[in-house]
Design a protein around this motif. Structure first.
Motif, PDB file in Angstrom:
ATOM      1  N   LYS A 157       0.869  -1.176   0.000  1.00 39.06           N
ATOM      2  CA  LYS A 157       0.000   0.000   0.000  1.00 39.06           C
ATOM      3  C   LYS A 157       0.907   1.227   0.000  1.00 39.06           C
ATOM      4  O   LYS A 157       2.041   1.173   0.471  1.00 39.06           O
ATOM      5  CB  LYS A 157      -0.902   0.041   1.242  1.00 39.06           C
ATOM      6  CG  LYS A 157      -1.894  -1.099   1.331  1.00 39.06           C
ATOM      7  CD  LYS A 157      -2.692  -1.024   2.635  1.00 39.06           C
ATOM      8  CE  LYS A 157      -3.619   0.169   2.678  1.00 39.06           C
ATOM      9  NZ  LYS A 157      -4.462   0.177   3.916  1.00 39.06           N
ATOM     10  N   HIS A 158       0.396   2.347  -0.517  1.00 32.47           N
ATOM     11  CA  HIS A 158       1.155   3.592  -0.499  1.00 32.47           C
ATOM     12  C   HIS A 158       0.183   4.737  -0.222  1.00 32.47           C
ATOM     13  O   HIS A 158      -0.855   4.852  -0.883  1.00 32.47           O
ATOM     14  CB  HIS A 158       1.882   3.810  -1.824  1.00 32.47           C
ATOM     15  CG  HIS A 158       2.986   4.823  -1.741  1.00 32.47           C
ATOM     16  ND1 HIS A 158       2.789   6.120  -1.333  1.00 32.47           N
ATOM     17  CD2 HIS A 158       4.325   4.719  -2.004  1.00 32.47           C
ATOM     18  CE1 HIS A 158       3.933   6.787  -1.358  1.00 32.47           C
ATOM     19  NE2 HIS A 158       4.885   5.949  -1.760  1.00 32.47           N
ATOM     20  N   ALA A 159       0.536   5.582   0.716  1.00 35.69           N
ATOM     21  CA  ALA A 159      -0.340   6.681   1.111  1.00 35.69           C
ATOM     22  C   ALA A 159      -0.657   7.611  -0.058  1.00 35.69           C
ATOM     23  O   ALA A 159      -1.762   8.168  -0.143  1.00 35.69           O
ATOM     24  CB  ALA A 159       0.309   7.473   2.248  1.00 35.69           C
ATOM     25  N   ASP A 212      -1.301   6.913  -3.061  1.00 37.11           N
ATOM     26  CA  ASP A 212      -2.427   6.395  -3.843  1.00 37.11           C
ATOM     27  C   ASP A 212      -3.769   6.756  -3.225  1.00 37.11           C
ATOM     28  O   ASP A 212      -4.797   6.729  -3.900  1.00 37.11           O
ATOM     29  CB  ASP A 212      -2.322   4.865  -3.971  1.00 37.11           C
ATOM     30  CG  ASP A 212      -1.091   4.454  -4.757  1.00 37.11           C
ATOM     31  OD1 ASP A 212      -0.651   5.235  -5.628  1.00 37.11           O
ATOM     32  OD2 ASP A 212      -0.559   3.353  -4.503  1.00 37.11           O
ATOM     33  N   ALA A 213      -3.748   7.092  -1.925  1.00 33.94           N
ATOM     34  CA  ALA A 213      -4.975   7.509  -1.244  1.00 33.94           C
ATOM     35  C   ALA A 213      -5.098   9.024  -1.200  1.00 33.94           C
ATOM     36  O   ALA A 213      -5.952   9.565  -0.491  1.00 33.94           O
ATOM     37  CB  ALA A 213      -5.000   6.940   0.173  1.00 33.94           C
ATOM     38  N   ILE A 266      -2.718  11.209  -0.201  1.00 30.15           N
ATOM     39  CA  ILE A 266      -1.939  11.856   0.864  1.00 30.15           C
ATOM     40  C   ILE A 266      -0.611  12.318   0.272  1.00 30.15           C
ATOM     41  O   ILE A 266       0.156  11.514  -0.273  1.00 30.15           O
ATOM     42  CB  ILE A 266      -1.692  10.875   2.028  1.00 30.15           C
ATOM     43  CG1 ILE A 266      -3.032  10.386   2.586  1.00 30.15           C
ATOM     44  CG2 ILE A 266      -0.860  11.539   3.120  1.00 30.15           C
ATOM     45  CD1 ILE A 266      -2.899   9.299   3.646  1.00 30.15           C
ATOM     46  N   ASP A 288       8.559  11.682   4.394  1.00 30.15           N
ATOM     47  CA  ASP A 288       8.812  11.211   3.036  1.00 30.15           C
ATOM     48  C   ASP A 288      10.116  11.745   2.457  1.00 30.15           C
ATOM     49  O   ASP A 288      10.669  11.155   1.543  1.00 30.15           O
ATOM     50  CB  ASP A 288       7.652  11.639   2.114  1.00 30.15           C
ATOM     51  CG  ASP A 288       6.353  10.935   2.481  1.00 30.15           C
ATOM     52  OD1 ASP A 288       6.283   9.706   2.302  1.00 30.15           O
ATOM     53  OD2 ASP A 288       5.431  11.608   2.960  1.00 30.15           O
TER      54      ASP A 288
END
Length: 207
Positions: A192-194, A196-197, A199, A206
């Protein structure tokens, strides 16, 4: 009677656990004993997941913490502020930064190749410098993949570096020839990667 049986079962479980752990210990001890010589490690951290550069910088910090000398060469992401650079430069770690940002921002192949060459030249010197214990080549895999940097030049510099010098290479799609040369290869896979949502990338986490 039931309590006694429970105690016996617990004792048997404990003994079995101890026996399993002893076998694990013996296997680990045997591998440690077999690793009897030292030389510089070439490590590749590749894959599409987040954390490759972070892992590389973590090892640079570890080396500095042990009193080792380290140097960092940053390709691709040099246009961003870098928290690791802010910290490590204060303790004497030299940085060479390509400083053009991402290739999709410049959209100019000739300028990118020239910037890559200007960055690689000091990197070659670092890879030939016996006073440097660890060199991080951050995101260099893209330079090879885009043919901005000749693969043979990279391989030659890696092969001819001082015997004790460690090198860490990060970036997606590492060339198979570099992977074959490496001593250690880790692949970071995205689950999962933030981003992609929705954020956004945030300083202190980061970069």
């Amino acid at each position: 009677m039931s309590e006694a049986n429970d105690n016996n079962r617990d004792q048997v479980k404990a003994e079995r656990h101890q026996q399993r752990q002893q076998k694990v210990k013996e296997a680990v001890d045997a591998r440690v004993a077999a690793a009897s010589f030292e030389h510089g490690i070439l490590m590749v951290i590749t894959g599409n997941g987040k954390g490759k550069s972070t892992a590389g910088f973590g090892t640079v910090t570890r080396a500095v913490g042990h009193g080792k000398s380290a140097a960092v060469v940053q390709f691709i992401k040099g246009g961003w502020e870098c928290g690791e650079r802010n910290l490590l430069q204060k303790v004497g770690v030299p940085f060479v930064v390509m400083n053009t940002g991402f290739t999709w921002e410049t959209q100019n192949r000739e300028l990118d190749i020239a910037a890559c060459e200007q960055t690689w030249q000091p990197a070659e010197k670092m890879l030939a410098d016996p006073s440097i214990d660890l060199v991080l080549l951050d995101e260099i895999t893209y330079m090879v993949a885009y043919h901005y940097l000749d693969l043979d030049r990279v391989l030659t510099a890696l092969k001819n570096r001082p015997k004790h010098q460690h090198v860490i290479i990060t970036g997606r799609g590492c060339h198979r020839s570099i992977i074959e040369l490496a001593d250690t290869v880790s692949e970071v896979q995205p689950i999962k990667h933030a981003f992609d949502a929705g954020i956004k990338a945030q300083p202190g986490f980061d970069y």
